[in-house]
Write an enzyme that holds these catalytic residues in place. Structure first.
Site, short mmCIF file in Angstrom:
data_model
loop_
_atom_site.label_atom_id
_atom_site.label_comp_id
_atom_site.label_asym_id
_atom_site.label_seq_id
_atom_site.Cartn_x
_atom_site.Cartn_y
_atom_site.Cartn_z
N ASP A 241 0.85 -1.09 -0.22
CA ASP A 241 -0.20 0.27 -0.08
C ASP A 241 0.51 1.11 0.24
O ASP A 241 1.74 0.90 0.55
CB ASP A 241 -0.88 0.15 1.31
CG ASP A 241 -1.93 0.63 1.44
OD1 ASP A 241 -2.37 1.53 0.34
OD2 ASP A 241 -1.62 1.89 2.15
N GLU B 88 1.67 0.31 -4.73
CA GLU B 88 0.98 1.22 -5.17
C GLU B 88 1.55 2.18 -5.94
O GLU B 88 1.93 3.22 -4.65
CB GLU B 88 -0.66 1.27 -4.50
CG GLU B 88 -1.69 2.92 -4.72
CD GLU B 88 -2.09 2.85 -3.06
OE1 GLU B 88 -3.38 3.50 -3.38
OE2 GLU B 88 -1.79 2.55 -2.03
#
Length: 606
Positions: free
Chosen positions: A330, A359
């Protein structure tokens, strides 16, 4: 006192009663790891001032014992290089009048040897949110599963829990297998024991436990085993940048240096471009990397050696314990660059070829490419194999609604964008997608959802261009949502009826069947997975490109206009044959001097 500080105080008060609960992390470890150093963290009242002895251990050597200003922590480094699988006892001998001896049973297990490879461009990834996918357990079972959690109910509120769980994910694996996906990425499934909005999973409060509202660690492993039995890989969503304020590592932290700004809240400005900006101010870069997402999500100081080792071990533990096949990390640009590069490199050394996607939510291909392993733009190697192609996502959502011309609109934008792929170190390691859990759905409103042709064109592009395609749960059913609904509102649960052809509407079946056809055709198709790409400038509003691999070829042609087209074929002689099979219509096509196109027609020829 403002509301934000009141909320933080409530979190601390709600969790302080757990400070004395004994935690030993990792829960166990494995003999024969390539990096033989094991960090054991013990969290219990007043363990810091203790002598350590390993009772019944063979081939194990203590190399460091670290205490902190918070006496509730002790970290022990153990060299396992010469150790076989075994059980032993960690014995702590306290000092002082109130000291007491404590014993913790510990085990080095044998490695299963499961890891054989990871996921790549031969796969199609299915992103789902476990709380919003499907319910499997009964209401009575769920009441027990929710008991004792700070958010202990499921309801229909947008930011509440809807009750999806692991059993629901298992129950509908046949649906996903039929659809043709080969990998599943669920949003984080670790414990998020927070007072509210814990459904999304990005505020982790225990790095070693599955959230009991989804199921147990054993349930999680059972789901992965069921996936593997069907040939489906599992990608675990990991969060290093921040955790939940209900995590004992924060509310009873070893010392203030484990979180940025000495564990005091400072708001991030969310400017990921500041990391690569040659003109960036010091304050903007600092607030981007070190600032907190919210006060409920403390920002982890990954330059802290002890926290860094803890996080690296946790990710390896899940590979060994649950047999995950890869990782999605993330908020990648918000993390410490050097730490993340070290983590990626160590994961690859332990599990050669292990694929990690970061990400990289930036809106141009130059900035995305900066984060990929081997990038010539980065001052150091990130060792991150796969990055997320957000700019392509934006294009695919736009070009199918425009009339294509030769230069500026429709598929001409896509042609120009792909002509810049030289910027990437490895185009096959781009995660490509139409939408995800943080964006509008590809079908943002009912009007666009009724236009299935736009989905057909976008999905064809997604599944035949370079990269690793990712679908977002429900897009194969034409589900509608947009950011105007708020994050909680747009993350709807899949209607139970939609998991069977009989229960789906005609429109849902049209979406599903087209997706199923292309996904199952793509499965095992090495031309699409590993082939080179050759593209042609737009002619008569038609975009043409071909994928080629070891003498095989697939040629894709899309009419980017709402008018019929008659495309001369002499330009495309190197990528067509006199007779080819069209995957879309499932018919053989005789190709002569020209090829007729209906408005927005697609050919996938092989």
């Amino acid at each position: 006192m403002n509301l934000r500080r009141i909320y933080s105080l409530l979190v601390v008060l709600a969790t302080v009663s757990l400070c004395c609960k004994a935690e030993v992390h990792p829960l166990h470890w494995y003999a024969g790891m390539k990096n033989p150093m094991l960090q054991v963290m013990i969290h219990e009242t007043n363990v810091g001032n203790s002598d350590v002895e390993l009772i019944g251990a063979q081939g194990l050597t203590i190399t460091e014992v670290k205490s902190f200003c918070n006496p509730n922590y002790l970290i022990i480094y153990i060299d396992t290089k010469d150790a076989a699988p075994q059980k032993f006892t960690i014995q702590l001998s306290g000092k002082g009048k109130k000291a007491k001896a404590r014993k913790f049973a510990y085990e080095l297990k044998a490695r299963s040897g499961y890891y054989r490879g990871s996921w790549d461009a031969s796969d199609v990834v299915y992103l789902l949110m476990p709380d919003r996918f499907a319910k499997g357990y009964s209401d009575a079972q769920k009441q027990k599963m929710f008991r004792g959690m700070k958010e202990d109910k499921w309801n229909e509120e947008d930011f509440g829990r809807r009750g999806g769980d692991i059993q629901g994910m298992i129950d509908h694996l046949d649906y996903l297998e039929e659809l043709g996906i080969t990998a599943i990425w669920p949003t984080p499934m670790l414990v998020n024991d927070m007072p509210r909005e814990s459904y999304h999973g990005y505020a982790i409060t225990d790095y070693y436990q599955t959230d009991p509202r989804f199921g147990s660690n054993e349930d999680y492993c059972r789901w992965i085993d069921e996936c593997h039995r069907r040939g489906i890989k599992v990608i675990q969503d990991i969060v290093f940048n921040h955790c939940g304020s209900g995590n004992f590592l924060f509310y009873d932290r070893p010392d203030s240096t484990w979180f940025h700004y000495n564990s005091h809240f400072r708001q991030s400005i969310y400017k990921t471009g500041s990391v690569t900006d040659p003109y960036v101010s010091d304050i903007d870069k600092d607030l981007t990397i070190n600032g907190w997402f919210t006060e409920a999500m403390p920002d982890v100081n990954e330059s802290n050696k002890y926290f860094a080792d803890y996080l690296i071990q946790a990710s390896k533990w899940w590979v060994e314990y649950a047999h995950i096949d890869g990782v999605r990390q993330d908020t990648y640009p918000y993390n410490d660059f050097d730490f993340m590069a070290h983590w990626c490199k160590e994961m690859d050394e332990e599990y050669p070829g292990f694929n990690i996607v970061g990400e990289t939510w930036v809106n141009n291909n130059v900035a995305v490419s900066y984060w990929q392993k081997g990038s010539v733009l980065s001052p150091a190697n990130s060792y991150l194999p796969t990055v997320m192609d957000f700019p392509l996502m934006a294009l695919l959502n736009k070009v199918v609604d425009e009339e294509t011309d030769s230069w500026d609109y429709g598929f001409a934008r896509l042609y120009e964008y792909l002509s810049q792929d030289f910027i990437y170190a490895d185009c096959s390691h781009l995660l490509t997608f139409l939408a995800n859990h943080d964006t509008n759905r590809f079908q943002p409103d009912e009007q666009k959802a009724q236009n299935i042709t736009r989905y057909r064109q976008a999905l064809t592009l997604l599944l035949t261009l370079r990269g690793i395609p990712q679908l977002y749960y429900g897009d194969e059913l034409g589900m509608v949502a947009n950011k105007g609904m708020g994050d909680g509102g747009m993350r709807k649960i899949v209607p139970t009826s939609a998991f069977t052809a009989e229960g789906r509407t005609d429109v849902q079946n049209e979406y599903f069947n087209f997706t199923k056809k292309l996904l199952n055709w793509r499965k095992g198709n090495n031309v699409i997975a590993y082939g080179t790409t050759k593209q042609y400038a737009i002619r008569d509003g038609v975009y043409v490109y071909a994928r080629q691999y070891k003498g095989r070829m697939v040629t894709v042609m899309l009419n980017g206009t709402s008018k019929p087209a008659n495309l001369a074929m002499d330009t495309y002689k190197e990528v067509i044959r006199p007779e080819m099979h069209d995957v879309i219509s499932d018919k053989n096509i005789v190709i002569k001097d020209s090829l007729q196109f209906a408005p927005r027609q697609i050919y996938v020829l092989e």
